[in-house]
Design a protein around this motif. Structure first.
Motif, PDB file in Angstrom:
ATOM      1  N   ALA A  75       0.781  -1.235  -0.264  1.00  0.00           N
ATOM      2  CA  ALA A  75      -0.069   0.027  -0.057  1.00  0.00           C
ATOM      3  C   ALA A  75       1.028   1.233  -0.177  1.00  0.00           C
ATOM      4  N   TYR A  76       0.338   2.349  -0.740  1.00  0.00           N
ATOM      5  CA  TYR A  76       0.948   3.652  -0.515  1.00  0.00           C
ATOM      6  C   TYR A  76      -0.224   4.496  -0.198  1.00  0.00           C
ATOM      7  N   ASP A  77       0.142   5.000   0.932  1.00  0.00           N
ATOM      8  CA  ASP A  77      -0.872   6.184   1.552  1.00  0.00           C
ATOM      9  C   ASP A  77      -0.507   7.521   1.048  1.00  0.00           C
ATOM     10  N   LEU A  78      -0.921   7.935  -0.117  1.00  0.00           N
ATOM     11  CA  LEU A  78      -0.816   9.059  -0.715  1.00  0.00           C
ATOM     12  C   LEU A  78      -1.204  10.454  -0.050  1.00  0.00           C
ATOM     13  N   GLN A  79      -1.940  10.342   1.186  1.00  0.00           N
ATOM     14  CA  GLN A  79      -2.281  11.556   1.794  1.00  0.00           C
ATOM     15  C   GLN A  79      -1.193  11.900   2.736  1.00  0.00           C
ATOM     16  N   LYS A  80      -0.012  10.967   2.713  1.00  0.00           N
ATOM     17  CA  LYS A  80       1.157  11.495   3.473  1.00  0.00           C
ATOM     18  C   LYS A  80       2.103  12.031   2.139  1.00  0.00           C
ATOM     19  N   MET A  81       1.871  12.184   1.020  1.00  0.00           N
ATOM     20  CA  MET A  81       2.578  12.918   0.086  1.00  0.00           C
ATOM     21  C   MET A  81       2.515  14.185   0.265  1.00  0.00           C
ATOM     22  N   LYS A  82       4.103  14.712   0.183  1.00  0.00           N
ATOM     23  CA  LYS A  82       4.304  16.240   0.430  1.00  0.00           C
ATOM     24  C   LYS A  82       4.672  16.938  -1.039  1.00  0.00           C
ATOM     25  N   TYR A  83       3.904  18.111  -1.371  1.00  0.00           N
ATOM     26  CA  TYR A  83       4.364  18.780  -2.419  1.00  0.00           C
ATOM     27  C   TYR A  83       4.415  20.148  -2.224  1.00  0.00           C
ATOM     28  N   ASP A  84       4.799  20.996  -3.129  1.00  0.00           N
ATOM     29  CA  ASP A  84       4.902  22.617  -3.265  1.00  0.00           C
ATOM     30  C   ASP A  84       4.280  23.071  -4.514  1.00  0.00           C
ATOM     31  N   ILE A  85       3.329  24.110  -4.245  1.00  0.00           N
ATOM     32  CA  ILE A  85       2.844  24.784  -5.360  1.00  0.00           C
ATOM     33  C   ILE A  85       3.584  26.136  -5.751  1.00  0.00           C
ATOM     34  N   ASP A  86       4.280  26.321  -6.740  1.00  0.00           N
ATOM     35  CA  ASP A  86       4.856  27.752  -6.968  1.00  0.00           C
ATOM     36  C   ASP A  86       3.917  28.281  -8.017  1.00  0.00           C
ATOM     37  N   GLU A  87       3.109  29.213  -7.623  1.00  0.00           N
ATOM     38  CA  GLU A  87       2.359  29.816  -8.694  1.00  0.00           C
ATOM     39  C   GLU A  87       3.036  30.698  -9.475  1.00  0.00           C
ATOM     40  N   LYS A  88       3.830  31.276  -9.052  1.00  0.00           N
ATOM     41  CA  LYS A  88       4.740  32.317 -10.177  1.00  0.00           C
ATOM     42  C   LYS A  88       5.358  31.622 -11.323  1.00  0.00           C
ATOM     43  N   ASN A  89       5.957  30.538 -10.953  1.00  0.00           N
ATOM     44  CA  ASN A  89       6.620  29.997 -11.887  1.00  0.00           C
ATOM     45  C   ASN A  89       5.632  28.559 -12.411  1.00  0.00           C
ATOM     46  N   LYS A  90       4.470  28.616 -12.191  1.00  0.00           N
ATOM     47  CA  LYS A  90       3.454  27.477 -12.381  1.00  0.00           C
ATOM     48  C   LYS A  90       4.197  26.028 -12.312  1.00  0.00           C
ATOM     49  N   THR A  91       4.304  25.905 -11.228  1.00  0.00           N
ATOM     50  CA  THR A  91       5.382  24.498 -10.965  1.00  0.00           C
ATOM     51  C   THR A  91       4.634  23.692  -9.942  1.00  0.00           C
ATOM     52  N   ILE A  92       4.409  22.653  -9.874  1.00  0.00           N
ATOM     53  CA  ILE A  92       4.101  21.735  -8.829  1.00  0.00           C
ATOM     54  C   ILE A  92       5.457  20.815  -8.551  1.00  0.00           C
ATOM     55  N   THR A  93       5.854  20.780  -7.408  1.00  0.00           N
ATOM     56  CA  THR A  93       6.880  20.124  -7.137  1.00  0.00           C
ATOM     57  C   THR A  93       6.495  18.946  -6.023  1.00  0.00           C
ATOM     58  N   ILE A  94       6.741  17.675  -6.457  1.00  0.00           N
ATOM     59  CA  ILE A  94       6.419  16.561  -5.244  1.00  0.00           C
ATOM     60  C   ILE A  94       7.816  16.642  -4.538  1.00  0.00           C
ATOM     61  N   VAL A  95       7.582  16.850  -3.256  1.00  0.00           N
ATOM     62  CA  VAL A  95       8.615  16.823  -2.438  1.00  0.00           C
ATOM     63  C   VAL A  95       9.077  15.513  -2.049  1.00  0.00           C
ATOM     64  N   SER A  96       8.091  14.657  -1.512  1.00  0.00           N
ATOM     65  CA  SER A  96       8.406  13.286  -1.110  1.00  0.00           C
ATOM     66  C   SER A  96       6.835  12.452  -1.436  1.00  0.00           C
ATOM     67  N   ILE A  97       7.230  11.281  -1.799  1.00  0.00           N
ATOM     68  CA  ILE A  97       6.222  10.261  -1.787  1.00  0.00           C
ATOM     69  C   ILE A  97       6.350   9.233  -0.650  1.00  0.00           C
TER      70      ILE A  97
END
Length: 206
Positions: free
Chosen positions: A90-112
């Motif tokens: 199992a992968y609990d994706l509720q624990k996934m960490k991410y960052d939203i950069d509105e200025k550069n329109k970039t989604i960064t997945i920090v950790s899975i």
């Protein structure tokens, strides 16, 4: 008189341009906010428990011998053990960490989150042979249970269960990738821009 008219026209034009610029900026900000909300909603939708199930069986023979009188007398106990085990990755994706950069329109997945492997064995004993001087004890059952789980862990590594689980994980994460591509945003993971599902599969390690 003409000078006043020219000045008036310039003023009106300037005011109109200012209003148009402000309206454009307002619409641009609204668009970014709308896009960000869409992405956040998609991440929430993806943020669930992804479970892949498998079943394994094995038959083992357990033996133990107790010796007495300088090894001249021995008492043996043995049993045929049939194991049926349900296994989940199992992968609990509720624990996934991410960052939203509105200025550069970039989604960064920090950790899975790392996969969670759960082994639930059903152990049945057959043809049990024991004596009063060498009976089955709790220590035997603990040894058998530990050995069973170790053997199952090896089987899981050799099976396709973990790779199937990873494929399901990639499939879920691809939903974020599809949305970012559609909206003109970028998805980044492990310092690399993810352009397609293949990139995602190569970057996600198990």
């Amino acid at each position: 008189m003409i000078k006043k008219i020219v000045i008036a026209v310039i003023l009106v034009t300037t005011v109109l341009l200012l209003f148009k610029y402000c309206d454009f900026k307002k619409n641009d900000e609204a668009d970014i906010s709308y896009n960000t909300n869409l992405i956040q909603q998609q991440i929430v939708n993806v943020g669930k428990l992804v479970v892949t199930e498998g079943h394994f069986s094995e038959v083992i023979t357990y033996k133990n011998q107790q010796k007495y009188l300088m090894n001249m007398v021995s008492f043996e106990k043995k049993a045929l053990i049939v194991v049926n085990a349900d296994v989940t990755v199992a992968y609990d994706l509720q624990k996934m960490k991410y960052d939203i950069d509105e200025k550069n329109k970039t989604i960064t997945i920090v950790s899975i989150p790392k996969e969670e492997i759960k082994i639930s064995p059903d152990i049945q004993f057959y043809d049990v042979e024991q004596s009063k001087l060498n009976p089955f004890t709790g220590d035997d059952y603990n040894k058998i249970n530990k050995s069973v789980k170790a053997n199952l862990a090896k089987k899981i590594e050799k099976s396709t269960l973990k790779s199937n689980a990873k494929n399901r994980l990639i499939s879920e994460l691809s939903k974020i990738l599809i949305l970012t591509n559609t909206m003109g945003w970028k998805l980044e993971y492990e310092g690399q821009i993810i352009e397609n599902e293949k990139d995602l599969g190569q970057q996600v390690k198990m």
